[in-house]
Design an enzyme around this catalytic site. Sequence first.
Site, mmCIF file in Angstrom:
data_model
loop_
_atom_site.group_PDB
_atom_site.id
_atom_site.type_symbol
_atom_site.label_atom_id
_atom_site.label_comp_id
_atom_site.label_asym_id
_atom_site.label_seq_id
_atom_site.Cartn_x
_atom_site.Cartn_y
_atom_site.Cartn_z
ATOM 1 N N HIS A 26 45.040 37.080 36.775
ATOM 2 C CA HIS A 26 43.916 37.997 36.979
ATOM 3 C C HIS A 26 43.702 38.304 38.466
ATOM 4 C CE1 HIS A 26 42.474 38.221 32.850
ATOM 5 N NE2 HIS A 26 43.006 37.013 32.751
ATOM 6 N N CYS A 60 47.200 40.501 31.884
ATOM 7 C CA CYS A 60 47.109 39.408 30.921
ATOM 8 C C CYS A 60 47.516 39.872 29.524
ATOM 9 C CB CYS A 60 45.726 38.760 30.961
ATOM 10 S SG CYS A 60 45.819 37.027 30.459
ATOM 11 N N GLU A 103 41.912 40.458 39.717
ATOM 12 C CA GLU A 103 40.516 40.870 39.948
ATOM 13 C C GLU A 103 39.541 39.700 39.922
ATOM 14 O OE1 GLU A 103 42.012 40.760 37.125
ATOM 15 O OE2 GLU A 103 40.569 39.994 35.672
#
Length: 357
Positions: free
Chosen positions: A326, A245, A328
């Site tokens: 993202h 990001c 994760e």
Amino acid sequence: MSDAYLALETGDVVEARARSPGAAQGELVFTTAYTGYEESLTDPSYEAQVLTFAYPLIGNYGVREERFESDRVHPSAVVARELTDDVAEWLESEGVPAVDHLDTRDLVLDIREGGAMKVGISAGPDASPEEAKEQLDGCPHMSDITDIGAQVSVDEPEFHPGTGQATEATIALVDCGAKGSIVDSLTARGADVHVLPHDATAEDVDAVSPDLLFVSNGPGDPENFEATQALVEYYAGDLPIAGICLGQQVVANALGGSTEKMEFGHRGVNQPVRDLRTDRVVMTTQNHGYTVAEPGDLEVTQINVNDDTPEGLDSAELDIITRQYHPEAHPGPHDSLDFFDDVLGLCDPDQEVALAD
Ligand SMILES: NC(=O)CC[C@H](N)C(=O)O
């Protein structure tokens, strides 16, 4: 009678119900996420923003600390159609103003049409439209908050030992406002992670002898992370580099690319991303208001299906891999978790990671 007011840059003042009292200002943004409110509210990338939930009911599965991405709530205020008592009490205990009982559909349309805009909020027994307007008048532009990294980064290095077995890599993770899940995704695969302040120097990085430099997510304008950008410029070509990001944006800026502000950004849990090499589309969680405009020395390998903005950048020559979304994300989707395997593959000279040139 209303006990909360939102003063918008459009000139409108919207009435609402106070769920957590106080006055606040920030950049008004919305997320379409229908789940993951605890993760969103503790994501440091929301620092200095007022987060509007487009989904109408927020808080229906409680508030549990193990889901937090950091140790505090980051948006400066929270807006929803209906907040449960659990969430309202949590936000009040954190001193973060919150309002509900307003038409968030209208608010989202205002942001879609006018772009992310400044907002002032006044909530509680003494709330007034005047106080909301004063907050609006005093609200800085996001790009003018030049010290935003210092507001969210660790002050001193922290060490997180690997817990898994897959790798023995050592990572220097530059904390620009890192989500806990990024560190956890690396340690779970066995990596030792040194979390370094956003303004870490090359001596700080060398001191931990890393196999890879990782630039985290974070709030605000990537151009305000000058020290982190300088680190990437310094190590590019000598050390593998990865980023998520804001990390992708800083890496692009460091390597001759550029970033720009989007109209209202991408915030949600179902953003489709196409890999240009495989044509495979994955669903991703996103939270960003800036985007890479020019990739510089990197190649765009993945794009957003909705607006073609860069979602993945690679360089096989420099051993660099970054993602705008993202991988994760909790609670998910987890379609792109293999990103972390590729990142750790870059640390292992015996492993082939297929990166674009
Ligand atoms: N989640 C993030 O890292 C956000 C990056 C940057 N602050 C943006 O809004 O684009």
